[in-house]
Design an enzyme around this catalytic site. Structure first.
Site, PDB file in Angstrom:
ATOM      1  N   SER A 227      69.648 -78.313 -49.795  1.00 51.03           N
ATOM      2  CA  SER A 227      68.410 -77.680 -49.327  1.00 51.03           C
ATOM      3  C   SER A 227      67.473 -77.131 -50.398  1.00 51.03           C
ATOM      4  CB  SER A 227      68.744 -76.563 -48.343  1.00 51.03           C
ATOM      5  OG  SER A 227      69.017 -77.134 -47.097  1.00 51.03           O
TER       6      SER A 227
ATOM      7  N   LYS B 173      62.702 -67.555 -49.493  1.00 51.62           N
ATOM      8  CA  LYS B 173      63.107 -68.234 -48.254  1.00 51.62           C
ATOM      9  C   LYS B 173      63.477 -67.194 -47.198  1.00 51.62           C
ATOM     10  CE  LYS B 173      66.320 -71.917 -46.700  1.00 51.62           C
ATOM     11  NZ  LYS B 173      67.359 -72.863 -47.148  1.00 51.62           N
TER      12      LYS B 173
ATOM     13  N   SER C 137      66.467 -77.786 -46.252  1.00 57.12           N
ATOM     14  CA  SER C 137      65.911 -76.792 -45.352  1.00 57.12           C
ATOM     15  C   SER C 137      64.925 -75.822 -46.007  1.00 57.12           C
ATOM     16  CB  SER C 137      67.048 -75.976 -44.728  1.00 57.12           C
ATOM     17  OG  SER C 137      67.736 -75.237 -45.712  1.00 57.12           O
TER      18      SER C 137
HETATM   19  N1  GLN Z   1      70.434 -80.890 -44.823  1.00 57.93           N
HETATM   20  C1  GLN Z   1      71.764 -80.341 -44.926  1.00 57.93           C
HETATM   21  C2  GLN Z   1      72.188 -79.811 -43.582  1.00 57.93           C
HETATM   22  O1  GLN Z   1      71.439 -79.911 -42.657  1.00 57.93           O
HETATM   23  C3  GLN Z   1      71.791 -79.273 -45.969  1.00 57.93           C
HETATM   24  C4  GLN Z   1      71.212 -78.001 -45.521  1.00 57.93           C
HETATM   25  C5  GLN Z   1      71.293 -76.932 -46.555  1.00 57.93           C
HETATM   26  O2  GLN Z   1      71.569 -77.191 -47.717  1.00 57.93           O
HETATM   27  N2  GLN Z   1      71.070 -75.720 -46.115  1.00 57.93           N
HETATM   28  O3  GLN Z   1      73.266 -79.291 -43.452  1.00 57.93           O
END
Ligand code: GLN
Length: 497
Positions: free
Chosen positions: A179, A80, A155
């Site tokens: 994410s 990532k 994400s």
């Molecule tokens: N979708 C969640 C957010 O927008 C989690 C994101 C993540 O785990 N990085 O905060």
């Protein structure tokens, strides 16, 4: 030989170690698969063919010298783009870090390299990991390999899609509120978020420092276990003060079985508003399968679950606001040219470097931490965090693992969710686990009865009891089958010679 996407990470490592094929040939096959498939999937922000081939040749040379190869020998991995890796940019999919060259390598990436893996590139993500669909990336739209008109989740959407497309067998994501687990669910692969502290966060660009955790994606539980073993090898990391030693042999948990073990289900969650009937049915089906494998199903309660999303959207933005203050165009990040004053430079650099969601989170965080407001929100959220953590502790007095949905629904169409609050609700089942700090794994359960798209369950383990995730996920995999490469991608390019 067959197409490289038919091989698991475990099979590649075994084959390379035994000399059945070379790491270089595997790397070439992966690069070829990426070239053939990524035009439609767009999982990668950066592919590094030269560095990949160089790493693979070094693995082959070590074998030629008679050295024993590592457990990930020759396995192509994707990382990532919020993880530093020397020789790559680490952009966090943000204009702010568009030209940021990694000055060092994150511990998690280094540990995969130390285990013999071949890093092939950096994957797309929501900007600074804010999002659930990878749509907030400043650079690319990643398409779900199962249906390119749909989101891959986020994400870590790029890392999930790369594995689902058969471009790599193993990748790394980070999970602050879901994410890893949510995109894994939407892309039909396994994705594990270990207990907070199990994997070092050193070198991973911080979002919410009390919530962030790194973990692997794979198409088999064995590959996830292999990835986890590499991530924890060498014990705690002196460069991350919150990292803890983890002595678990994850591969050793694969065949333990679930006879006599207690699986907790939460009836309240399966009736939750917004949960699609096909996901609820799949999760109920998974409970039946674990029962058929010899587990006992017990009902447990998580009374403060409803407070989790609200608490997360206070704690997360508050921590993000603190962490992202460093991107001011002076110490880090995009610098607006031609400014008359430092204040103007900082203000315009941030205005033009950050996208809309990153700004929203930071403004929210700044407000929540301001005097007079702090007690009402931040302090209240910390109290909720204590209650939620207690819920899980009590649930694990009655169950060895919990079974629940990972994402409320299958992958949705691009643009279908534009309201931020609706988007935030796609993490209702994953966020509470980050708040409590426990580990969770997303387990693909085949295709949904209504959508025909991947659906998944989530297993949650007691704090530092991550072994249970592999043990129970392996039992479900035996009952439901491993994840498969998305049909539109399978076999395209990537012939292993
Ligand atoms: N979708 C969640 C957010 O927008 C989690 C994101 C993540 O785990 N990085 O905060």
């Amino acid at each position: 030989m067959a197409n490289f996407d038919k091989l698991t990470a475990a099979q590649i490592a075994t084959g390379v170690s035994a000399g059945a094929f070379s790491a270089e040939d595997v790397a070439r096959a992966a690069l070829d698969a990426i070239a053939a498939r990524d035009g439609s999937v767009s999982a990668f922000l950066q592919v590094t063919p030269e560095a990949a081939l160089e790493a693979a040749r070094a693995t082959d040379a070590a074998r030629a010298r008679g050295e024993k190869l590592g457990p990930l020998a020759g396995v192509p991995v994707a990382v990532k783009d919020n993880m530093n890796q020397v020789g790559t940019r680490t952009t966090c999919a943000s204009r702010m870090l568009e030209n940021y060259e990694s000055p060092y390598t994150a511990t998690c990436v280094q540990r995969l390299i130390d285990a013999g893996a071949t890093p092939v590139g950096k994957t797309n993500m929501d900007e600074f990991a804010f999002g659930s669909s990878t749509e907030t990336s400043a650079f690319a739209r990643t398409n779900n390999p199962w249906d390119t008109g749909r989101v891959p989740g986020g994400s870590s959407g790029g890392s999930a899609a790369a594995v689902a497309a058969g471009e790599v067998p193993l990748s790394l994501g980070s999970d602050t509120g879901g994410s890893i687990r949510q995109p894994a669910a939407l892309c039909g692969v396994f994705g594990m978020k270990p207990t907070y502290g199990v994997v070092s966060r050193y070198g991973v660009v911080a979002f919410g420092s009390s919530l962030d955790q790194v973990g692997p994606f794979g198409r088999t539980v064995e590959d996830v276990a292999l990835g986890m073993n590499a991530l924890v090898a060498g014990g705690s990391d002196p460069l991350d003060s919150t990292s803890q030693p983890c002595g678990t042999d994850f591969l050793g948990c694969l065949d333990q079985g679930v006879e006599g073990a207690r699986v907790g289900v939460i009836p309240q969650l399966l009736d939750a508003e917004g949960l699609s009937p096909e996901v609820a049915a799949a999760v109920r089906g998974a409970a039946d399968k674990l029962e058929a494998a010899g587990a006992e199903i017990v009902e447990v309660e998580l009374p403060h679950m409803d407070a989790a999303i609200a608490a997360y959207y206070v704690i997360g933005p508050a921590e993000a606001f603190s962490n992202l203050a460093r991107f001011d165009g002076v110490r880090y990040g995009y610098q607006e040219p031609g400014c008359a004053t430092l204040a103007e430079q900082s203000s315009l650099s941030r205005a033009h470097g950050f996208g809309i969601e990153a700004k929203r989170r930071q403004m929210l965080g700044a407000y929540l931490l301001s005097s007079g407001v702090y007690d009402e929100y931040y302090f209240a959220a910390q109290k909720a965090r204590t209650l939620i953590t207690g819920d899980y502790r009590r649930a694990f007095e009655r169950a060895d693992v919990l079974l629940m949905p990972a994402a409320p629904r299958a992958a949705w169409r691009f643009g279908e969710i534009s309201d931020p609050t609706q988007m935030y609700l796609s993490d209702v089942f994953t966020v509470p686990i980050n708040i409590a700090g426990n580990g969770g794994i997303s387990v693909p359960l085949g295709l949904g009865a209504d959508s025909g798209l991947p659906v998944a369950a989530q297993l949650v383990a007691p704090s530092f009891g991550d072994a249970a995730l592999i043990r129970f996920a392996a039992a479900l995999e035996r009952a439901c089958g491993a994840a498969s490469v998305a049909p539109a991608c399978a076999g395209k390019g990537g012939e292993l010679k």
